[in-house]
Design a protein around this motif. Structure first.
Motif, PDB file in Angstrom:
ATOM      1  N   ASP A   1      -8.159  -7.505  -7.512  1.00  0.00           N
ATOM      2  CA  ASP A   1      -7.025  -7.900  -7.657  1.00  0.00           C
ATOM      3  C   ASP A   1      -5.831  -6.720  -7.480  1.00  0.00           C
ATOM      4  N   ASP A   2      -6.037  -5.456  -7.908  1.00  0.00           N
ATOM      5  CA  ASP A   2      -5.165  -4.432  -7.614  1.00  0.00           C
ATOM      6  C   ASP A   2      -5.128  -4.203  -6.111  1.00  0.00           C
ATOM      7  N   LEU A   3      -6.311  -4.310  -5.243  1.00  0.00           N
ATOM      8  CA  LEU A   3      -6.338  -4.120  -4.092  1.00  0.00           C
ATOM      9  C   LEU A   3      -5.208  -4.881  -3.252  1.00  0.00           C
TER      10      LEU A   3
ATOM     11  N   HIS B   1      -3.373  -1.121  13.497  1.00  0.00           N
ATOM     12  CA  HIS B   1      -4.490  -1.089  12.805  1.00  0.00           C
ATOM     13  C   HIS B   1      -4.542  -1.393  11.372  1.00  0.00           C
ATOM     14  N   GLY B   2      -3.403  -1.121  10.519  1.00  0.00           N
ATOM     15  CA  GLY B   2      -3.483  -1.083   9.115  1.00  0.00           C
ATOM     16  C   GLY B   2      -4.443   0.138   8.635  1.00  0.00           C
ATOM     17  N   HIS B   3      -4.577   0.136   7.381  1.00  0.00           N
ATOM     18  CA  HIS B   3      -5.398   1.429   6.775  1.00  0.00           C
ATOM     19  C   HIS B   3      -6.580   0.782   6.194  1.00  0.00           C
ATOM     20  N   THR B   4      -7.895   1.391   6.465  1.00  0.00           N
ATOM     21  CA  THR B   4      -9.141   0.748   5.947  1.00  0.00           C
ATOM     22  C   THR B   4      -9.196   0.985   4.501  1.00  0.00           C
ATOM     23  N   ALA B   5      -9.455  -0.233   3.817  1.00  0.00           N
ATOM     24  CA  ALA B   5      -9.673   0.220   2.373  1.00  0.00           C
ATOM     25  C   ALA B   5     -11.256   0.027   2.062  1.00  0.00           C
TER      26      ALA B   5
END
Length: 355
Positions: A62-64, A97-101
């Motif tokens: 949820d936080d992600l 690309h975004g950022h890898t979580a």
């Protein structure tokens, strides 16, 4: 053959958390692909964003999702600022690309924040993004994705190595492109430099003052990942599980840790590129400025190490994500089965049109 031109913005955020790399680049296809980087900039993360991104693997789903929404807005702001600052008018697409979580391809899971459909509306431009998800769904590692760019834009080199949060390599083997993550680099070196109050170990000067611990070096080199055949890739989760606990068990001074881990990086890179004097190696990424690391690689290998212009060193990955977007717009292959282990070559990435 007709000349085909594309004007795109490429956006990349890597695991070393230096910031958001943005390039405005013109691609041209004649018989082969050519590129011209018109403008490039790295927007450093604030301390707040740095801390948020550093701890993504430990937060709830949820936080992600909430962070994803906020990061998408943040990306739109820095990209729009870049466009205005450089007075950019002609944009065929923004390729991000975004950022890898999260990256756990063995569980068919990869998640890059900043790739929400809303990004296209916020930017008022066509967006190509989320390049990894389809490959993982097809049984691939979802990484590395840069090798198609190495193959089509930097074919004059035998090996292309990027020294970022992780070291990854790309090269031709038996008429097929192969690529994989070699080992952690700045994701570990920066962590220990941070403990001394530095953002990073400038030119490897702190590491150079340390003492090599052979016992730790041997245990690092024995980690099972290094003996697996590609395709293979690394993530922060693997570092947290296998690297940090091992280092901490030795209770060394930080400069000794940096010295030993630098030697480990050099050893793993040389194990891949070999020692043939006739081979050429292109090195890019922030680690290219780590003079001590480059010195240790050269000491163990006779290959021709080439460090290109500052723009290519710092922005090659953003450049290639821009290129991946171009290939996706054309419906051309931008993800290689021989690299990721997916079921087939494919054209990966989501295309969003502003509302």
């Amino acid at each position: 053959m007709a000349i085909v031109k594309y004007n795109v913005i490429g956006v990349m955020s890597g695991t070393s958390l230096d910031g958001v790399d943005i390039v405005y680049v013109r691609f041209q296809l004649t018989k082969t692909w050519h590129f011209d980087i018109v403008a490039a900039e790295t927007i450093p993360y604030t301390a707040e964003w740095h801390n948020t991104l550093k701890n993504l693997v430990s937060i709830s789903n949820d936080d992600l999702l909430e962070i994803d929404k906020k990061y998408t807005v943040y990306l739109s702001e820095v990209i729009n600022s870049f466009i205005q600052k450089n007075n950019i008018k002609n944009i065929d697409a923004i390729c991000s690309h975004g950022h890898t979580a999260l990256h756990q391809p063995n569980k068919k899971l990869t998640y890059q924040i900043g790739n929400l459909r809303k990004l296209a509306s916020l930017l008022r431009n066509k967006v190509v993004c989320d390049f990894r998800v389809q490959d993982v769904a097809l049984g691939g590692q979802g990484a590395p994705l840069v090798p198609i760019g190495d193959m089509l834009l930097f074919s004059q080199y035998d090996y292309c190595i990027n020294l970022g949060g992780f070291a990854n390599v790309s090269y031709d083997l038996k008429n097929k492109r192969t690529a994989f993550d070699i080992c952690p680099v700045n994701i570990v070196l920066n962590y220990y430099a941070n403990l001394l109050g530095h953002d990073y170990d400038d030119k490897g000067k702190i590491a150079a003052t340390g003492t090599l611990n052979m016992a730790l070096l041997e245990q690092l080199n024995m980690l099972s990942f290094y003996h697996k055949h590609p395709p293979k890739s690394l993530g922060l989760e693997w570092v947290n599980t296998h690297i940090f606990p091992l280092i901490k068990a030795f209770n060394l001074e930080i400069n000794d840790v940096l010295r030993t881990f630098t030697e480990h990086i050099a050893a793993q890179i040389v194990a891949v590129i070999g020692t043939k004097r006739s081979k050429s190696v292109l090195i890019t990424g922030g680690g290219a400025y780590n003079s001590f690391l480059i010195e240790r690689i050269k000491a163990q290998s006779n290959t021709g190490i080439m460090i290109p212009s500052k723009t290519i060193v710092e922005y090659k990955e953003a450049l290639i994500f821009g290129f991946l977007g171009v290939l996706r717009l054309r419906g051309d292959v931008n993800c290689l089965q021989s690299v990721t282990g997916a079921e087939k070559n494919h054209s990966s990435g989501k295309i969003y049109i502003p509302d």
